[in-house]
Design an enzyme around this catalytic site. Structure first.
Site, short mmCIF file in Angstrom:
data_model
loop_
_atom_site.label_atom_id
_atom_site.label_comp_id
_atom_site.label_asym_id
_atom_site.label_seq_id
_atom_site.Cartn_x
_atom_site.Cartn_y
_atom_site.Cartn_z
NE ARG A 46 -2.82 0.44 3.36
CZ ARG A 46 -2.09 0.72 4.46
NH1 ARG A 46 -1.47 1.86 4.55
NH2 ARG A 46 -2.03 -0.14 5.45
CE1 TYR A 98 -16.95 10.73 -15.96
CE2 TYR A 98 -16.45 10.58 -13.62
CZ TYR A 98 -16.82 9.98 -14.81
OH TYR A 98 -17.05 8.64 -14.84
CG ASP A 170 -10.48 15.42 -14.86
OD1 ASP A 170 -9.83 14.91 -15.78
OD2 ASP A 170 -11.53 14.92 -14.39
CE LYS A 195 -12.89 7.22 -18.48
NZ LYS A 195 -13.30 8.45 -17.86
C1 LIG Z 1 -13.80 8.85 -16.54
C2 LIG Z 1 -13.50 10.20 -15.98
C3 LIG Z 1 -13.25 10.40 -14.62
C4 LIG Z 1 -13.37 9.28 -13.60
O1 LIG Z 1 -12.38 8.32 -13.77
P1 LIG Z 1 -12.60 6.76 -13.40
O2 LIG Z 1 -11.31 6.15 -13.85
O3 LIG Z 1 -13.80 6.30 -14.14
O4 LIG Z 1 -12.81 6.71 -11.92
C5 LIG Z 1 -12.94 11.67 -14.20
N1 LIG Z 1 -12.87 12.72 -15.05
C6 LIG Z 1 -13.12 12.56 -16.37
C7 LIG Z 1 -13.04 13.75 -17.26
C8 LIG Z 1 -13.45 11.31 -16.88
O5 LIG Z 1 -13.72 11.18 -18.18
#
Ligand SMILES: *Cc1c(COP(=O)(O)O)cnc(C)c1O
Length: 382
Positions: A46, A98, A170, A195
């Site tokens: 961890r 998001y 983000d 992604k």
């Molecule tokens: C998918 C996404 C998230 C969340 O990420 P996860 O890996 O699904 O927890 C946050 N911000 C954006 C812009 C996203 O497309």
């Protein structure tokens, strides 16, 4: 070294024990200590593991960060960043963030007495007027969803810093091969590595990268204390994905520009939102930040109602009908009924999420096949 070279070599040095050219997948949860009360490089997974340390080194290098941390999901990464806040603190967040981030801020962080104000991130003056004496964090996305707006990151960083707040970005839609928010003044960059960074729809992961070492240390403290770390297998998949990130992005961005240009001339398409088009309100800023790679997400509106739009989304053969994005497979969705279904009519109107809006994630298929698929799907509805 250039980005592509670093993506392949930094953090992927040959294994000193065996000479293996790829980082071994270490699944050990515990590590033998040199002595009682003395610690080696790793003690318990961890707190750190060789596979995770390797991919975190790659990520920090590619973002231009003092350090990076790998999490079990994007939301775990965002949650860790919000855990820097204390009861009574205030956050200003972009209003097109998001959905999961919206839920985290309004349904989870509020339990800890954290207050949130939403403001349109592409209008820095609105961020400015939302700041309060207790604002400790500004949270925006580098490419807005689903309208693909681009905020003025340096201006927002300046506003945040003037108020003693951190700027978190983000940048899931714009990975470091095309945009590096830390270079534009952000303090923390976050990715849903699920992604583009992973890129193959097979690895749920999240990333935080911090501009300075003190902030990285604070985030690491929270991560270790709360435990949402990325497992060894996923660290390996993420590392493997990152090696082709720049190549994938370049191809996907080129295809997206080609498809967006084609859509703009389509008789049944009334509006195309892609930062690479001259017609996009933030095109100049996008060019300044990302050069000639404008991301691979496109939104467009067709000349039709909710039902026709839904039918187009359901009629593609190559584009998969799904949320998520950023992988080699192209995807299509109707924000009004899918990614933004939880918005009420008023919120939809405010954020431009019309019934005829379609969002696509352009993958790595041949763009001419993708264009043909979209064309037949659009005509299937007329
Ligand atoms: C998918 C996404 C998230 C969340 O990420 P996860 O890996 O699904 O927890 C946050 N911000 C954006 C812009 C996203 O497309």
């Amino acid at each position: 070294m250039k980005f592509r070279t670093r993506a392949i070599h930094v953090g992927s040095e040959p294994d000193p024990a065996t000479g293996a050219v790829v980082t071994p997948i270490h699944l050990a949860t515990t590590f033998i200590q040199p002595g009682a009360g003395t610690w080696g490089q790793f003690d318990y997974s961890r707190s750190g593991s060789p596979t995770r340390a390797a991919v975190e080194r790659t990520l920090a290098n590619l973002e231009g960060a003092a350090g990076a941390l790998a999490f079990s999901s994007g939301m775990a990464a965002t949650h860790c960043a919000t855990m820097l806040l204390h009861s009574g603190d205030h956050v200003v967040a972009g209003c097109d963030i998001y959905g999961g981030t919206f839920r985290l801020l309004h349904k989870i962080c509020n339990r800890a007495g954290i207050e949130v104000t939403l403001a349109p991130a592409d209008q820095a003056e609105q961020i400015q007027s939302s700041m309060k004496p207790n604002t400790k964090m500004v949270w925006i996305e580098s490419i807005g969803n689903p309208l693909m707006t681009i905020p003025d990151i340096p201006a927002i960083a300046e506003i945040a810093h003037r108020h003693g707040a951190l700027l978190g970005v983000d940048s899931t839609f714009a990975p470091p091969a095309i945009l590096r928010p830390l270079e534009l003044g952000a303090d923390i960059v976050m990715h849903s590595a699920t992604k583009y960074l992973g890129g193959h729809s097979d690895c749920l992961a999240g990333v935080l990268a911090a501009r300075d070492a003190t902030l990285h240390k604070e985030l690491y403290y929270v991560q270790n204390a709360t435990g949402a770390v990325l497992g060894g297998l996923e660290c390996f998949l993420l590392q493997r994905g990152i090696k082709t990130l720049e190549l994938r992005m370049r191809e996907q961005c080129n295809s997206a520009l080609q498809i967006a240009t084609w859509l703009e001339s389509h008789p049944k398409v009334t509006r195309v939102l892609y930062p690479g088009l001259n017609s996009h309100p933030n095109h100049a800023r996008a060019k300044q930040y990302m050069g000639n790679t404008f991301g691979a997400m496109i939104s467009f509106e067709i000349d039709g109602d909710y039902a026709k739009t839904k039918q187009v989304c359901e009629s593609t053969k190559l584009f998969g009908l799904a949320v998520s994005l950023g992988a080699v497979e192209s995807l299509i969705e109707q924000p009004a009924s899918m990614s933004h279904a939880s918005y009420d009519a008023q919120a939809k109107a405010k954020f431009g999420i019309t019934d005829s809006l379609i969002r696509i994630s352009v993958g790595l298929e041949d763009p001419s096949d993708l264009i043909e698929d979209l064309d037949q799907a659009i005509y299937a509805a007329y």
